[in-house]
Design a protein around this motif. Sequence first.
Motif, PDB file in Angstrom:
ATOM      1  N   LEU A   1      -5.832  -2.243   6.735  1.00 19.83           N
ATOM      2  CA  LEU A   1      -5.746  -1.215   7.423  1.00 19.83           C
ATOM      3  C   LEU A   1      -3.942  -0.621   7.488  1.00 19.83           C
ATOM      4  CD1 LEU A   1      -7.484  -1.964  11.016  1.00 19.83           C
ATOM      5  CD2 LEU A   1      -8.112  -0.491   8.960  1.00 19.83           C
ATOM      6  N   LEU A   2      -3.231  -1.553   7.536  1.00 17.13           N
ATOM      7  CA  LEU A   2      -1.855  -1.216   7.155  1.00 17.13           C
ATOM      8  C   LEU A   2      -1.551  -0.503   6.120  1.00 17.13           C
ATOM      9  CD1 LEU A   2       0.170  -4.164   8.641  1.00 17.13           C
ATOM     10  CD2 LEU A   2       0.059  -1.864   9.766  1.00 17.13           C
ATOM     11  N   ASN A   3      -2.141  -0.940   5.207  1.00 17.40           N
ATOM     12  CA  ASN A   3      -2.172  -0.286   3.598  1.00 17.40           C
ATOM     13  C   ASN A   3      -2.675   1.164   3.643  1.00 17.40           C
ATOM     14  OD1 ASN A   3      -0.750  -1.562   1.678  1.00 17.40           O
ATOM     15  ND2 ASN A   3      -2.307  -3.259   1.386  1.00 17.40           N
ATOM     16  N   LEU A   4      -3.695   1.165   4.516  1.00 19.68           N
ATOM     17  CA  LEU A   4      -4.235   2.583   4.600  1.00 19.68           C
ATOM     18  C   LEU A   4      -3.349   3.617   5.364  1.00 19.68           C
ATOM     19  CD1 LEU A   4      -7.181   3.296   4.054  1.00 19.68           C
ATOM     20  CD2 LEU A   4      -7.613   3.241   6.508  1.00 19.68           C
ATOM     21  N   LEU A   5      -2.650   3.103   6.283  1.00 18.74           N
ATOM     22  CA  LEU A   5      -1.403   3.475   6.997  1.00 18.74           C
ATOM     23  C   LEU A   5      -0.503   4.219   5.956  1.00 18.74           C
ATOM     24  CD1 LEU A   5      -0.319   4.388   9.893  1.00 18.74           C
ATOM     25  CD2 LEU A   5       1.245   2.219   9.512  1.00 18.74           C
ATOM     26  N   VAL A   6      -0.064   3.252   5.285  1.00 19.48           N
ATOM     27  CA  VAL A   6       1.252   3.465   4.029  1.00 19.48           C
ATOM     28  C   VAL A   6       0.761   4.497   3.248  1.00 19.48           C
ATOM     29  CG1 VAL A   6       2.024   2.656   1.907  1.00 19.48           C
ATOM     30  CG2 VAL A   6       1.951   1.237   4.004  1.00 19.48           C
TER      31      VAL A   6
ATOM     32  N   VAL B   1       6.798   0.912  -0.864  1.00 24.18           N
ATOM     33  CA  VAL B   1       7.195  -0.480  -0.880  1.00 24.18           C
ATOM     34  C   VAL B   1       6.745  -1.037   0.342  1.00 24.18           C
ATOM     35  CG1 VAL B   1       9.442  -0.727   0.285  1.00 24.18           C
ATOM     36  CG2 VAL B   1       8.919  -1.937  -1.569  1.00 24.18           C
ATOM     37  N   LEU B   2       6.388  -0.295   1.555  1.00 22.64           N
ATOM     38  CA  LEU B   2       6.056  -0.818   2.849  1.00 22.64           C
ATOM     39  C   LEU B   2       4.842  -1.651   2.783  1.00 22.64           C
ATOM     40  CD1 LEU B   2       6.918   1.899   5.513  1.00 22.64           C
ATOM     41  CD2 LEU B   2       7.906  -0.165   5.036  1.00 22.64           C
ATOM     42  N   GLY B   3       3.946  -1.210   1.819  1.00 20.28           N
ATOM     43  CA  GLY B   3       2.741  -2.070   1.600  1.00 20.28           C
ATOM     44  C   GLY B   3       3.074  -3.460   1.330  1.00 20.28           C
TER      45      GLY B   3
END
Lengths: 340, 334, 300
Positions: free
Chosen positions: A320-325, A267-269
Amino acid sequence: MNLARIAAKRLLGAIPSLMGVVVVTFLLSHALPGDPAVLFAGPAANADSVAQVRAHLGLDRSLLAQFLSYVGDMAHGNLGQSLTTGQPVLADLVQRLPASLELTAAAILFAVAVAVPLGVLAATREGSLADHLCRSTVTVAAAFPTFFVALLLVYVFYYLLRIAPEPLGRLNDVYFEAPPALTGFYLIDAAVAGEWTTFRGALSQMALPAVSLGLFALAPIARITRASLLTALGSDFVRTARACGLTRRKVLVTYAMRNAALPVVNVLGMVFSFVLGANVLIEDVFGWPGVGAYAVKAVIQSDYVAVQGFILMMATLYILLNLLVDLLSIAADPRVRMEG
Amino acid sequence: MTALAAKRALAGGAAPPLLAVEDLTLDFRTRQGAVHALDGVSLDVSRGEIVGVVGESGSGKSVLAYAIMGLTDAAGHVRSGRIAFAGRDMLGEDPAQLSDTLGREISMIFQSPRTALNPIRRVGLQIADVLLRHGNMSRREARARAVEALARVRVPDPERRFDAYPFELSGGLCQRVMIAMAIACAPFLLIADEPTTGLDVTTQAVVMDLIRDQVRAANTAVLLITHDLALAGEYCDRIVVMHAGHVVEVAPAPRLLQQPAHPYAALLIGATPGATTRVDDLTAIPGGLPDLRQALPPCRFLNRCARSDARCGAEPLPTRRMGDGHLVRCWNPL
Amino acid sequence: MAPIAPLSAARPLAPPAARSFASLRAVRYALAENRLTLVAGVLFCLLLLCAVLGGVAAPYNPLATDTTARLQPPTTAHLFGTDALGRDILSRVMVAARLDLGMAVSAVAISFVIGTALGAMAGYTGGVVDAVFGRVMDTIMAFPLFVLAMGIVAALGNSVLNIILATAVINLPFYGRFARAEVNVRRDLAYVEAARMGGNGAVRILSGHIVRNILPTMAVQASLNMGWAILNAAGLSFIGLGVRPPTPEWGIMVSEGASYIISGEWWTFVFPGAALMLAVFCFNLLGDGLRDVLDPRRRT
C-alpha cells in the motif's frame, strides 16, 4: 487520463504482488522441509496437540487444497489464534498497528524534514562546508545499525542527561492516561481532545524511537536529494531559466527542485522497506507496544501463527505504501502520468 | 537612466553598436593550469543586423555567448576586455542588475530545445514565467501575452499548446516555444546558439525565418552562433570567423563566402557543402585545434596552415583591412 | 552521478578547454575519496585479521566466565571491560568478527552466484522464463526485506545457516534484476551476435562474453551489499534469531549489553556495536572506492 483512473489502474497492478505475498507466506510454512504441524503447534506441544493441529490444518490433504482453505480463512479475516496471547492474530495485530504506524510516520516525517533541506543545502553550495557535512552524515548514518543508535540515544539522553523518559512504551501510565481513541495515534488523539499534557508526554516518549528510526531513513533521502538536485541544477532547462533572468528562488524552487522531486519520491519506496524492517528492532528496544515488538515476542516463543500474520500484514502495508509512492510520483511528473 | 529612457535612447538613429565586445580574454582555471578559451576577442552587433559567429566545435563561440550573458561557469575568469551593451559595462553589473537585463533586453535561444525547456512545466507557463518576471502584470495577463507570443511564432492552436508539456511537442515546435520565450519581452539583442542543430532541414528554415522576421519587425540585433557556414551565409549580414579562441576574420557575409582572406576561413568554406561546391570537392581541414592549456604561439592556426612563415610563430598578429568592413588577422592573407 | 559540469562543459559543442576542465575535476574528486578508501582498506585488513586469527590473537578465552570480575569498566587488563558473566568483551568482539563477516560473506556469495546466474539466464532467454523470474523477484521485493528474513528464519528454524539463507534470499533480487537488465541490453550487441554466429552455445556466450563484461559492476554491487548483509544478520541475532548465547556475535552482544544501559554500564553494548558499525562503514567505503575506480559514471 485522469488521476482517479490511473490510481485505480495502479491499485489493480498491486494485486499480483499481493497474491505473491500470500503464496510465499503459505509456502514458507507448508511446503518447506519440516512438519508444519509441529511449527504451528509451538514449542510446548505434545504428540496430542500436534495431531490436533495437523487435523485442524488439514495437513493430510493435498497442498492445493490446503492453500485454498488457507486463502479462504484469510478472506474471512481468520489468521489463526496466537499461542501466546490466546487471541485471534488479526485482533492482536489490529490493536497494535496504530502504535507502529504512528512511530513509522513520525520517523519518516523526521527523516524527510532533516534530509531534504540538508540535501538541498549541499547541492546549492556544492563543495562548501554544508556539502561536506551532508556527505559525511550520509556516509556515517548509512553505517549505523538502528538498534545500536537507539541504545546510544537511550544511554545519552536517558541515563546521562536524564532528559528523556524511560524507554518503556508510548506513554508512562503512572502519570498519563491514554487519550480517547479516535485514530489510535496518541499525538493526534491527544491534540484533538485538547489534552496537551498527555500530548507532551506522548511526544517525549516518541522522540527517541522516532529519531533513531528516522536516522536510518535519512541517509538515502539526503543522498538522492543532493544528487538529483545537482543534476537538475546542471541541466539545460535551468540554464535557460537563468538566461531568462528568472530569480534565484524561482530557478531553484520551480525549475530545479520540482524536477529533482521525482527521484526523491521514488527512493521513498526503498526507504519504507528499510523503515518497516527497522521498526521491529526499534520497538524491541523501546518496549513500544506495536506489531514489531509483538512479532519479536512471537518469534522467540516460536508462535508461528502470529509471525505469519505479522509478515502478511507488513507486506500488505508495504504494498500500500508503494502504491502511495506511485501516486506521489504521478503527481510530481506529468511524464509518468502519460505512461499510465 | 530609467529602463524606459534607455529603450528610447536605443531606438533612435545611428547610435554606437548595441553590443560591443572589445579585446575579451577569458580563461578557465583548472588543476592543469589555465585554459585560454578566448583571447583578444572583439566584435560588435548593431540593431537590425544578424551577425554570425562561425567556427568548429571548440573554437570558443559558445563560451563567448555565455560570457555576454554573464552565465560563465564559476571557473571562468575574464582576464581583460570589455563587454558593452547599450553603453553599459556588462562585466561590471551585479547579479541583480544582470538578471533584470537577461530575458528582457538580451535573450538567448539554445540548441536542443527539448532539454532546454523544463520537462515538467507547461510550455505556456514557462513563457509566462519570463513575462511575469520582467513585466508588471497579472497572471491572467501573462497568460494572454504568452498565448500571443506562441501565436507570433506561428504555433498552431496556441491556446491549446499553452498547456502542453515539452515531451508532447515535436522538436521544431519546442524550438518555436523557445523563440517565443526569448522574444516575449521584445529584447534588443537575441543570441541564438546553434538554434537549428538537431532539427530537420525544413524546420531549420522555419526557425531561421522566424528569427529573421523578428529582426525585421522589431529591429532586433541577432548574434547567431553556428558551425554551419552555409546557414550563416544565407541569413547573416556579417560573419565573424573564430578559431581556437581567436577572431580570425570579420566580413560582410557575401564577401566572406566569395573572397575569404584568412586561410582557415577559406578551408572552412571548402569544407562546407553549399550551392557553389559539390560534395566531391569538399576538403577536410587538416589537423585539430591546438591544446588551449599550453603556451600558444601568436597565431593559433600555425600548425594547420600551409601559408605560415617565421613571423606567425614569433610576432603579434597584425589586423589587416581587406575592404569595407572586412578585417583579417593574418600575416599572409589570401 | 558525475560531478556537476560547468555550464559551458555540459554542452556537447563546448570547447575542449571546458571539457577537460570537467574531467580534471572528476580526477580530483576521486583522489579526495581515495583517502577515505585507504582508511577503509586498513580497517578491512584489521577486520580480516580478527576474523582469521580470532581466538589465537584474543587476550582471553571469549567464553571463559569469571564471577569475580563482573561488569568491570574498561581497564588495562580488560580494554573493553567485562560483561555480566565476567567475560572479556575485547576478546568476544574480536572472535565475533569471524562469525559476523562469515555470515555476511556467505550470504552475499550465495545471492551473487545464484542471482547472477538466474538473472543472466532470464535476460538471455526472455519469454516465459523471464516473466516467471520477474514475478518471483517482484514478490520478494513486495516484502519489507528484514521482515521477510525474519519470517524465513522463523519458518526454517533458528540457526546460523538459516540466517545466511534468509539474508541471501532477500538480496537475490538486487543481483538478479541487475544481471537480467544488463544481459538483456547486451544480448543483441554486435560482439555477442558474432560469438553466436561463431557457433557458441547459450551457456558459453553467457559465461564467456556477457557475464564477464558485467562482472566489474556486479562486484561493486556486492561490496556495497556487504554492509547491508552484515546489518541484516546482526539485526536478526539482535532480536534473538539464529545465533545463540554464549556464542560471541556482535548483534547478540549488543542485545545482551542493552539491559545494562539503565544502570550505566555502557561498555557492554558500545564496543560490539561500534565493531558492527565500523565493519559496515568499511564495506560501504570500499564499495564506493571500488565504484570510483571501476565505474566512475555511477558516482553519487
